[in-house]
Structures are given as structure tokens and as C-alpha cells.
Design a protein around this motif. Structure first.
Motif, PDB file in Angstrom:
ATOM      1  N   ARG A  33       0.815  -1.219   0.000  1.00 14.20           N
ATOM      2  CA  ARG A  33       0.000   0.000   0.000  1.00 14.20           C
ATOM      3  C   ARG A  33       0.848   1.268   0.000  1.00 14.20           C
ATOM      4  O   ARG A  33       0.339   2.355  -0.283  1.00 14.20           O
ATOM      5  N   SER A  36       0.792   3.222  -3.413  1.00 15.93           N
ATOM      6  CA  SER A  36      -0.329   4.141  -3.615  1.00 15.93           C
ATOM      7  C   SER A  36      -0.202   5.362  -2.712  1.00 15.93           C
ATOM      8  O   SER A  36      -0.515   6.485  -3.119  1.00 15.93           O
ATOM      9  N   LEU A  37       0.286   5.149  -1.491  1.00 17.02           N
ATOM     10  CA  LEU A  37       0.436   6.249  -0.542  1.00 17.02           C
ATOM     11  C   LEU A  37       1.372   7.320  -1.084  1.00 17.02           C
ATOM     12  O   LEU A  37       1.151   8.521  -0.883  1.00 17.02           O
ATOM     13  N   SER A 329      -5.221   4.598   0.233  1.00 14.53           N
ATOM     14  CA  SER A 329      -4.296   3.480   0.415  1.00 14.53           C
ATOM     15  C   SER A 329      -4.667   2.593   1.592  1.00 14.53           C
ATOM     16  O   SER A 329      -4.542   1.367   1.521  1.00 14.53           O
TER      17      SER A 329
END
Length: 494
Positions: A33, A36-37, A329
Motif C-alpha cells: 500500500r 499508492s500512498l 491506500s
């Protein structure tokens, strides 16, 4: 059928290569994740990182960028995207970073800068390092950004006063409960805060960041005072790509990291050369950028001295976008958010970022050209104007009508306005013969000014008796390596 079933089926089908139709789709890109963060996309990996790791060079792309400015984007752009690199506006580069590599240097000392007139070994012994966390608790919400920047600055100043020689700004703690402050914002605020406190020369600023990965990112960070940068998430991605079979399994970690580093150095040299800067030591901290779309409060705190002519996004907006990235995220969603998104920053995608040259506009233009269709051209004009409005500053302009229009006799006629047009000194060789000739003829016809540039022009042009050809405002001679004929020089000295 559940999403877990689809993922399991996909893993069984593509476990050996990690590739589907030439793009990366794997547990790494669908499970980490942090990607995406920190705004990684499929394009980031396929079009930027992979070529650098494989070829030691940036990927080649066409000139021009028809994607929206950062201040007009709808996909939470990173702060780096608000900056435009300044450059020497000439058609030949001030420095050729490849053929004139001997005059360029990316070597740069880091750490405290002591008295150069009194060198001593003691200046480089016993250095201490202070790590500062640049993340904040997600429960603070968007308001946590400004408070965290103040905390980072205070901790950095105290570390310098306490005798630490290196300060590491790290976002490694970013995750499900903590939101990262952009490394660029943290660096800029710390850099200028230490300058104001007269502590900057005592410390070196080192960045441990998952956010920076492109040449432009590194250039902005170096330009605003970074002494060293460790893009740790890029290195983790490189290793994961090798483990999944996307990269050659014979590559060791050292080769992967060295290839990326070589590509980054090549890119840095290219950018520096555009401004005629030959050493990284001169480029570092020089702030040779213009901000487009940043508010005065952001510039004053983090990028003092940087031109930002139109204003723009505030800390509140930047904080909300950081919070949105974190929510996308790590938040709870009914939709599947484990798949890395692809908004289409480089290639147009339906539902993604707007582009001036979208498929609808191109289709209408082709129909208008092939069939000589007026209605198709009208559709092209309409769709293009909508795209320009969504992507550029000029698209935001609106004509203001007046209830008391001025008399037409007071308006300067177009025939007089065009006399102030000028093409600039674009040398033959930097542009084609056709372009060079066409520009000169166009300026001659409207009464504007053209310039041959340092490359001069062919004799059949300036000896041509056609008024469209032989009337030239400026015949330029200025290059020490250029030879001129006795027929050209008299025209240059008029």
C-alpha cells in the motif's frame, strides 16, 4: 466470485513472469500500500523506473506535455509537480552534458561546512547523526501537516545546536496510522528555518524518502538544499522486480542500485547543462525553479525566494491531498483498492487525467482533414477548447465584456501590432531549413522581425531578389567557430 478468487487465479497464471500484456501486475503492485500512498502508478514503474534500471538511462519521450498542470490536476499531485526548472532559452544547449562531460562534476561534499582557510582532520571526526520522523498521526487529519512542519523545523534546529552534524529526514514510519509529510515540504521548511537560525552551515541534510524516484524529483530536492538522498522504496521495488522475474535474475542488488544511480546521474547532468551549470556543488541549494500554482504561504515557509506569480494551493489543500492519498491506500472501501491505480499521466485513459490531445479531438481532426468536414472541425474545436480549459492556464482565461466599449478608432490596427512580432535568433541547424526559411518569410510578409541566428543562412536566400526572401531584420555574426562569406558580412553590419 470474490476478488480474492480473481487474485489467486491471476497469481497461478502469471506467477512465472509477473507480466500481463507487457505491464506489471503482481502481489507487489497489488499488495504494498505504500506505493499508492506515495503516488506510484503503473506508468511510474513501467515507463520510468524499469528503463532506468535496465538501460542506465531515462526513457525517451516526445517533446511537450499535454497533461494538466499540477494545480489543475484531479489526482492529488505531489509537490514536485508544481515546480518548473528554469533554463537558458537558447536553441543550442549551454553545455553538452555528454560530449563535454569532462567539464561536469557530480561530486559534492556533504556535512558541516567549516572554515576553508583552516582545514583540520578534527572537522571530520566524531560526527553524530539525528533522525527526524516526518510523519504524523492520521487521527490529526489534514490539520496535522502544518504542526508537523513546525515540529520538524524545531527538532532540526535543536539538533544543530546540540552538535549533531547530520540530520536525516525520514518517512519510513508512514503506514496505516501515520501520514507522511512530503519530503520536499519538510526539506524546504527545514532548510530555510536553519538559515534563519544561522545553523544551516553546521549540518548536512540527508533524506530517506519513499516519495522521490524521478530525475525531476531529485533535481528539486537538490535545488532546495538536500545534501544526500536515499530513495529506499525504489531500491525495494528493484529487488522485487528481480525476484518476480521481470528483471534479469543475474542482476545482483548492487547492479540494480548502480544502474538506477547511473541513470539518475545522467539525468541530473542533463538538467544542470540546460542552465549552463557544470558542477552539482553550484546547483545544490540554488533554487533554479519557478512554482506554478503554489500559494504565497507555502512559498514563504518552504521555498522562500522562488517566483510564484499566480498563487495557488495552500497548506490546507496540500494537507487534504496527502490525507486523501492515505485514505485511498489504507482506508476502508467497498471497491478493490489493492490494485495500483493508473490515472494516465503519460498515456490517455478513460476516466483518468485530462489531456489536450485526447482521442475524441484527434478523431474529429482526422475526419475534418480527410473529408473536409466543417462539422467535424467544429467538434474538434469544441472538444479541444474543453481540454485546454481543463489542462492549461490560458484555458482559465475568460473574456470580459464592457458596457461602454471604446471607439474602434482608438484600437491599434492589426497591421501595426504584427510589426512588433519577432522570431528570435533560432540558428539554421537547430531547426530545419524549411522551418528557418518559413519563419523568415512569414516575418517579412507581416512586417515583423526575423533573425538568422548564429548559423547564418544560405547564399541563395540572402541574394534572392524576391522581397519575401531578401529583407532580413538581423543577420547575426557572433560565433568564433563560424566562417562567413564576403557577401554575408556586409548585410550583417548594416
Amino acid at each position: 466470485i470474490l476478488m480474492e478468487d480473481l487474485r489467486a487465479e491471476h497469481a497461478a497464471l502469471h506467477n512465472s513472469t509477473g507480466l500481463t500484456n507487457g505491464t506489471i501486475v503482481s502481489e507487489i503492485w497489488g499488495g504494498d500500500r505504500r506505493l499508492s500512498l506515495f503516488s506510484y502508478t503503473i506508468e511510474t514503474i513501467n515507463m520510468l523506473l524499469l528503463p532506468m534500471i535496465q538501460t542506465k538511462k531515462e526513457a525517451l519521450g516526445s517533446m511537450g506535455n499535454d497533461a494538466p498542470l499540477a494545480c489543475l490536476s484531479t489526482f492529488q499531485p505531489l509537490p514536485y509537480d508544481y515546480f518548473k526548472q528554469l533554463f537558458a532559452q537558447v536553441t543550442n544547449p549551454p553545455i553538452d552534458p555528454f560530449r563535454e562531460k569532462v567539464v561536469m562534476s557530480l561530486m559534492c561534499p556533504i556535512g558541516p561546512e567549516a572554515n576553508l582557510l583552516e582545514p583540520s582532520e578534527k572537522q571530520h571526526r566524531g560526527w553524530k547523526c539525528k533522525e527526524i520522523d516526518i510523519t504524523f498521526d492520521a487521527q490529526e487529519g489534514p490539520k496535522g501537516l502544518s504542526k508537523t512542519l513546525d515540529r520538524i523545523c524545531e527538532e532540526a534546529c535543536k539538533a544543530a545546536q546540540d552538535g549533531y552534524q547530520f540530520i536525516v529526514l525520514s518517512d519510513r514510519r508512514a503506514g496505516g496510522t501515520r501520514i507522511p509529510v512530503s519530503t520536499l515540504l519538510a526539506l524546504g521548511a527545514t532548510h530555510h528555518f536553519l538559515i534563519e537560525a544561522r545553523q544551516r552551515m553546521k549540518v548536512g541534510l540527508v533524506l530517506e524518502t519513499a516519495e522521490a524516484r524521478e530525475v525531476h524529483h531529485m533535481c528539486v530536492l537538490l535545488g532546495y538544499g538536500a545534501d544526500a538522498i536515499c530513495p529506499y522504496l525504489v531500491f525495494e521495488i528493484a529487488r522485487a522486480l528481480k525476484n518476480e522475474g521481470v528483471l534479469d535474475a543475474s542482476y545482483t542488488d548492487e547492479i540494480l542500485y548502480k544502474n538506477y544511480s547511473d541513470a539518475m546521474e545522467r539525468g541530473l547532468a542533463k538538467v544542470m547543462a540546460k542552465m549552463g551549470i557544470s558542477t552539482l556543488q553550484s546547483y545544490k541549494g540554488a533554487q533554479i525553479f519557478e512554482a506554478v500554482g503554489l500559494a504565497e504561504e507555502v512559498v514563504d515557509k518552504c521555498f522562500r525566494g522562488t517566483p510564484s506569480r499566480i498563487g495557488g494551493v495552500t497548506f490546507e489543500i496540500l494537507a487534504k491531498e496527502a490525507y486523501e492519498r492515505h485514505y485511498l491506500s489504507y482506508g476502508t472501501h467497498t471497491a478493490d483498492m489493492l490494485v495500483l491505480r493508473n490515472p494516465g499521466n503519460y498515456h490517455w485513459r478513460s476516466g483518468g487525467e485530462k489531456h489536450i490531445n485526447d482521442p475524441l479531438s484527434i478523431a474529429n481532426l482526422q475526419e475534418a482533414a480527410v473529408n473536409k468536414s466543417t462539422s467535424a472541425y467544429d467538434r474538434f474545436r469544441e472538444s479541444t477548447m474543453e481540454s485546454v480549459k481543463a489542462c492549461s492556464l490560458r484555458g482559465q482565461l475568460e473574456l470580459v465584456t464592457s458596457e461602454n466599449p471604446i471607439d474602434i478608432s482608438l484600437v491599434e490596427p492589426a497591421s501595426e501590432i504584427v510589426k512588433r512580432f519577432a522570431t528570435g535568433a533560432m540558428s539554421f541547424g537547430s531547426i530545419s531549413l524549411e522551418a528557418h526559411t518559413t519563419l523568415a518569410i512569414a516575418m517579412n510578409k507581416v512586417g515583423g522581425k526575423s533573425n538568422t541566428g548564429e548559423g547564418g543562412e544560405n547564399a541563395d536566400r540572402y541574394l534572392n531578389q524576391d522581397p519575401d526572401h531578401n529583407k532580413r531584420s538581423c543577420h547575426q555574426t557572433g560565433c568564433q567557430w563560424t566562417f562567413w562569406s564576403d557577401k554575408f558580412l556586409p548585410r550583417s553590419c548594416r
